[in-house]
Write a protein that holds these residues in place. Structure first.
Motif, PDB file in Angstrom:
ATOM      1  N   LEU A 113       0.826  -1.202   0.000  1.00 40.82           N
ATOM      2  CA  LEU A 113       0.000   0.000   0.000  1.00 40.82           C
ATOM      3  C   LEU A 113       0.863   1.256   0.000  1.00 40.82           C
ATOM      4  O   LEU A 113       2.067   1.197   0.211  1.00 40.82           O
ATOM      5  CB  LEU A 113      -0.929  -0.011   1.218  1.00 40.82           C
ATOM      6  CG  LEU A 113      -1.830  -1.238   1.362  1.00 40.82           C
ATOM      7  CD1 LEU A 113      -2.743  -1.076   2.571  1.00 40.82           C
ATOM      8  CD2 LEU A 113      -2.643  -1.483   0.105  1.00 40.82           C
ATOM      9  N   SER A 114       0.220   2.376  -0.212  1.00 36.42           N
ATOM     10  CA  SER A 114       0.948   3.652  -0.300  1.00 36.42           C
ATOM     11  C   SER A 114       1.664   3.992   1.004  1.00 36.42           C
ATOM     12  O   SER A 114       2.671   4.694   0.994  1.00 36.42           O
ATOM     13  CB  SER A 114      -0.002   4.787  -0.693  1.00 36.42           C
ATOM     14  OG  SER A 114      -1.067   4.875   0.227  1.00 36.42           O
ATOM     15  N   ASP A 115       1.188   3.476   2.129  1.00 35.44           N
ATOM     16  CA  ASP A 115       1.861   3.738   3.414  1.00 35.44           C
ATOM     17  C   ASP A 115       2.968   2.724   3.701  1.00 35.44           C
ATOM     18  O   ASP A 115       3.571   2.733   4.762  1.00 35.44           O
ATOM     19  CB  ASP A 115       0.849   3.765   4.564  1.00 35.44           C
ATOM     20  CG  ASP A 115       0.204   2.403   4.840  1.00 35.44           C
ATOM     21  OD1 ASP A 115       0.540   1.405   4.148  1.00 35.44           O
ATOM     22  OD2 ASP A 115      -0.638   2.325   5.753  1.00 35.44           O
ATOM     23  N   GLY A 116       3.214   1.826   2.733  1.00 38.08           N
ATOM     24  CA  GLY A 116       4.274   0.833   2.888  1.00 38.08           C
ATOM     25  C   GLY A 116       3.833  -0.478   3.495  1.00 38.08           C
ATOM     26  O   GLY A 116       4.613  -1.433   3.559  1.00 38.08           O
ATOM     27  N   SER A 146      -1.496  -8.360   9.648  1.00 35.45           N
ATOM     28  CA  SER A 146      -2.331  -7.815   8.570  1.00 35.45           C
ATOM     29  C   SER A 146      -3.812  -8.056   8.840  1.00 35.45           C
ATOM     30  O   SER A 146      -4.192  -9.127   9.314  1.00 35.45           O
ATOM     31  CB  SER A 146      -1.947  -8.455   7.231  1.00 35.45           C
ATOM     32  OG  SER A 146      -2.693  -7.853   6.195  1.00 35.45           O
ATOM     33  N   ASN A 147      -4.607  -7.053   8.529  1.00 40.28           N
ATOM     34  CA  ASN A 147      -6.066  -7.181   8.629  1.00 40.28           C
ATOM     35  C   ASN A 147      -6.734  -7.000   7.279  1.00 40.28           C
ATOM     36  O   ASN A 147      -7.939  -6.776   7.199  1.00 40.28           O
ATOM     37  CB  ASN A 147      -6.624  -6.178   9.642  1.00 40.28           C
ATOM     38  CG  ASN A 147      -6.309  -6.593  11.062  1.00 40.28           C
ATOM     39  OD1 ASN A 147      -6.335  -7.777  11.387  1.00 40.28           O
ATOM     40  ND2 ASN A 147      -5.987  -5.645  11.905  1.00 40.28           N
ATOM     41  N   MET A 148      -5.920  -7.081   6.207  1.00 47.81           N
ATOM     42  CA  MET A 148      -6.423  -7.000   4.827  1.00 47.81           C
ATOM     43  C   MET A 148      -5.739  -8.091   4.018  1.00 47.81           C
ATOM     44  O   MET A 148      -4.513  -8.221   4.074  1.00 47.81           O
ATOM     45  CB  MET A 148      -6.068  -5.660   4.185  1.00 47.81           C
ATOM     46  CG  MET A 148      -6.578  -4.445   4.867  1.00 47.81           C
ATOM     47  SD  MET A 148      -5.960  -2.993   3.946  1.00 47.81           S
ATOM     48  CE  MET A 148      -6.356  -1.704   5.092  1.00 47.81           C
ATOM     49  N   PHE A 149      -6.535  -8.848   3.281  1.00 47.78           N
ATOM     50  CA  PHE A 149      -5.982  -9.920   2.458  1.00 47.78           C
ATOM     51  C   PHE A 149      -6.688  -9.944   1.107  1.00 47.78           C
ATOM     52  O   PHE A 149      -7.897  -9.716   1.027  1.00 47.78           O
ATOM     53  CB  PHE A 149      -6.196 -11.286   3.131  1.00 47.78           C
ATOM     54  CG  PHE A 149      -5.477 -11.423   4.437  1.00 47.78           C
ATOM     55  CD1 PHE A 149      -4.193 -11.947   4.472  1.00 47.78           C
ATOM     56  CD2 PHE A 149      -6.065 -11.019   5.613  1.00 47.78           C
ATOM     57  CE1 PHE A 149      -3.512 -12.068   5.678  1.00 47.78           C
ATOM     58  CE2 PHE A 149      -5.401 -11.131   6.822  1.00 47.78           C
ATOM     59  CZ  PHE A 149      -4.115 -11.661   6.854  1.00 47.78           C
ATOM     60  N   LEU A 150      -5.925 -10.241   0.079  1.00 49.84           N
ATOM     61  CA  LEU A 150      -6.500 -10.531  -1.229  1.00 49.84           C
ATOM     62  C   LEU A 150      -6.603 -12.039  -1.370  1.00 49.84           C
ATOM     63  O   LEU A 150      -5.784 -12.774  -0.812  1.00 49.84           O
ATOM     64  CB  LEU A 150      -5.612  -9.965  -2.341  1.00 49.84           C
ATOM     65  CG  LEU A 150      -5.464  -8.452  -2.392  1.00 49.84           C
ATOM     66  CD1 LEU A 150      -4.432  -8.058  -3.455  1.00 49.84           C
ATOM     67  CD2 LEU A 150      -6.799  -7.777  -2.681  1.00 49.84           C
ATOM     68  N   LEU A 151      -7.600 -12.490  -2.091  1.00 50.02           N
ATOM     69  CA  LEU A 151      -7.751 -13.905  -2.424  1.00 50.02           C
ATOM     70  C   LEU A 151      -7.573 -13.999  -3.932  1.00 50.02           C
ATOM     71  O   LEU A 151      -8.344 -13.391  -4.678  1.00 50.02           O
ATOM     72  CB  LEU A 151      -9.128 -14.425  -2.023  1.00 50.02           C
ATOM     73  CG  LEU A 151      -9.589 -14.147  -0.594  1.00 50.02           C
ATOM     74  CD1 LEU A 151     -10.955 -14.774  -0.359  1.00 50.02           C
ATOM     75  CD2 LEU A 151      -8.590 -14.652   0.423  1.00 50.02           C
ATOM     76  N   ALA A 152      -6.577 -14.732  -4.382  1.00 51.36           N
ATOM     77  CA  ALA A 152      -6.266 -14.781  -5.809  1.00 51.36           C
ATOM     78  C   ALA A 152      -7.514 -15.091  -6.628  1.00 51.36           C
ATOM     79  O   ALA A 152      -8.213 -16.073  -6.379  1.00 51.36           O
ATOM     80  CB  ALA A 152      -5.186 -15.835  -6.073  1.00 51.36           C
ATOM     81  N   LYS A 153      -7.809 -14.191  -7.578  1.00 48.20           N
ATOM     82  CA  LYS A 153      -8.955 -14.326  -8.487  1.00 48.20           C
ATOM     83  C   LYS A 153     -10.299 -14.484  -7.774  1.00 48.20           C
ATOM     84  O   LYS A 153     -11.226 -15.069  -8.320  1.00 48.20           O
ATOM     85  CB  LYS A 153      -8.738 -15.515  -9.441  1.00 48.20           C
ATOM     86  CG  LYS A 153      -7.530 -15.345 -10.329  1.00 48.20           C
ATOM     87  CD  LYS A 153      -7.385 -16.504 -11.287  1.00 48.20           C
ATOM     88  CE  LYS A 153      -6.166 -16.300 -12.158  1.00 48.20           C
ATOM     89  NZ  LYS A 153      -5.912 -17.408 -13.037  1.00 48.20           N
ATOM     90  N   GLU A 174     -10.038  -0.961  -0.869  1.00 43.49           N
ATOM     91  CA  GLU A 174     -10.632  -0.641  -2.165  1.00 43.49           C
ATOM     92  C   GLU A 174     -10.047   0.650  -2.743  1.00 43.49           C
ATOM     93  O   GLU A 174      -9.755   0.728  -3.939  1.00 43.49           O
ATOM     94  CB  GLU A 174     -12.155  -0.533  -2.045  1.00 43.49           C
ATOM     95  CG  GLU A 174     -12.875  -0.348  -3.359  1.00 43.49           C
ATOM     96  CD  GLU A 174     -12.834  -1.559  -4.290  1.00 43.49           C
ATOM     97  OE1 GLU A 174     -13.556  -1.524  -5.307  1.00 43.49           O
ATOM     98  OE2 GLU A 174     -12.083  -2.519  -4.048  1.00 43.49           O
ATOM     99  N   ALA A 175      -9.853   1.644  -1.902  1.00 43.01           N
ATOM    100  CA  ALA A 175      -9.274   2.906  -2.367  1.00 43.01           C
ATOM    101  C   ALA A 175      -7.850   2.686  -2.880  1.00 43.01           C
ATOM    102  O   ALA A 175      -7.464   3.210  -3.929  1.00 43.01           O
ATOM    103  CB  ALA A 175      -9.286   3.935  -1.239  1.00 43.01           C
ATOM    104  N   GLU A 176      -7.083   1.896  -2.169  1.00 41.15           N
ATOM    105  CA  GLU A 176      -5.711   1.599  -2.586  1.00 41.15           C
ATOM    106  C   GLU A 176      -5.698   0.804  -3.894  1.00 41.15           C
ATOM    107  O   GLU A 176      -4.884   1.066  -4.783  1.00 41.15           O
ATOM    108  CB  GLU A 176      -4.982   0.818  -1.495  1.00 41.15           C
ATOM    109  CG  GLU A 176      -4.697   1.622  -0.255  1.00 41.15           C
ATOM    110  CD  GLU A 176      -3.404   2.431  -0.337  1.00 41.15           C
ATOM    111  OE1 GLU A 176      -2.672   2.330  -1.348  1.00 41.15           O
ATOM    112  OE2 GLU A 176      -3.123   3.151   0.626  1.00 41.15           O
ATOM    113  N   CYS A 177      -6.587  -0.173  -3.997  1.00 46.45           N
ATOM    114  CA  CYS A 177      -6.650  -0.989  -5.211  1.00 46.45           C
ATOM    115  C   CYS A 177      -7.120  -0.159  -6.407  1.00 46.45           C
ATOM    116  O   CYS A 177      -6.663  -0.382  -7.534  1.00 46.45           O
ATOM    117  CB  CYS A 177      -7.549  -2.204  -4.996  1.00 46.45           C
ATOM    118  SG  CYS A 177      -6.792  -3.466  -3.941  1.00 46.45           S
TER     119      CYS A 177
END
Length: 195
Positions: A113-116, A146-153, A174-177
């Motif tokens: 993310l933008s904050d590193g 971490s309290n944010m995760f992506l799930l591939a596809k 969502e804003a970062e993505c």
């Protein structure tokens, strides 16, 4: 917090996610830890604007069992159970298929993310499968800060100690993505309803 309050918070979270466009129709799920052994989760296939607190399902953290006199719980209950097992600090979970996080996770890669801070991406597994649950459990355990995760596809999962924390994390991700997506895809014309 009392069970009825948690149930209402889940309903409120679902409606908020719909209102903000982070969940469409019934694509996604929300849960809250009830106690050390159980969590409450949205039911499978029921529109959020028609879901009542009584429709929510209590599920056992240990084995995802539930009383079948209730509605059928979300098919992603195993992902939620993994988080509650591995992360005692987590009391509220949001799983979404939000626009930009879903676009970014198609790349099957973790992001910074933008904050590193680092957002891990769980390896792909078909929805509702043990493979997906196990892949999520690996990243939940490995990245305990971490309290944010992506799930591939597949979308995103955000956690929090409270409903507000989990929702804020979903919106921040969502804003970062969105920013990342626009940097990566410069010539793509976004439909009006996604801007």
């Amino acid at each position: 917090m009392k069970e009825q309050e948690l149930r209402q918070q889940i309903i409120d979270a679902c409606l908020y996610l719909q209102k903000t466009g982070l969940i469409a129709r019934t694509w996604g799920n929300v849960s809250a830890r009830l106690n050390d052994e159980e969590f409450i989760i949205t039911p499978s296939g029921l529109a959020y604007d028609q879901t009542t607190p009584e429709d929510l399902v209590i599920v056992k953290i240990a084995d995802c069992s539930y009383d079948d006199s209730q509605r059928k719980p979300s098919s992603e209950k195993g992902v939620h159970a993994s988080a509650y097992k591995l992360r005692p600090d987590v009391n509220f979970i949001v799983h979404t298929h939000q626009y930009y996080a879903s676009a970014v996770c198609a790349d099957e890669a973790s992001i910074t993310l933008s904050d590193g801070s680092f957002v891990p991406c769980a390896d792909y597994g078909l929805p509702s499968t043990k493979t997906l649950q196990n892949n999520c459990a690996k990243v939940f355990e490995q990245f305990k800060q971490s309290n944010m995760f992506l799930l591939a596809k597949h979308g995103a999962v955000t956690f929090g100690a409270t409903m507000k924390d989990a929702l804020n994390n979903a919106e921040s991700l969502e804003a970062e993505c969105k920013s990342l997506f626009k940097k990566r895809v410069k010539k793509f014309v976004m439909p009006e309803n996604m801007l």
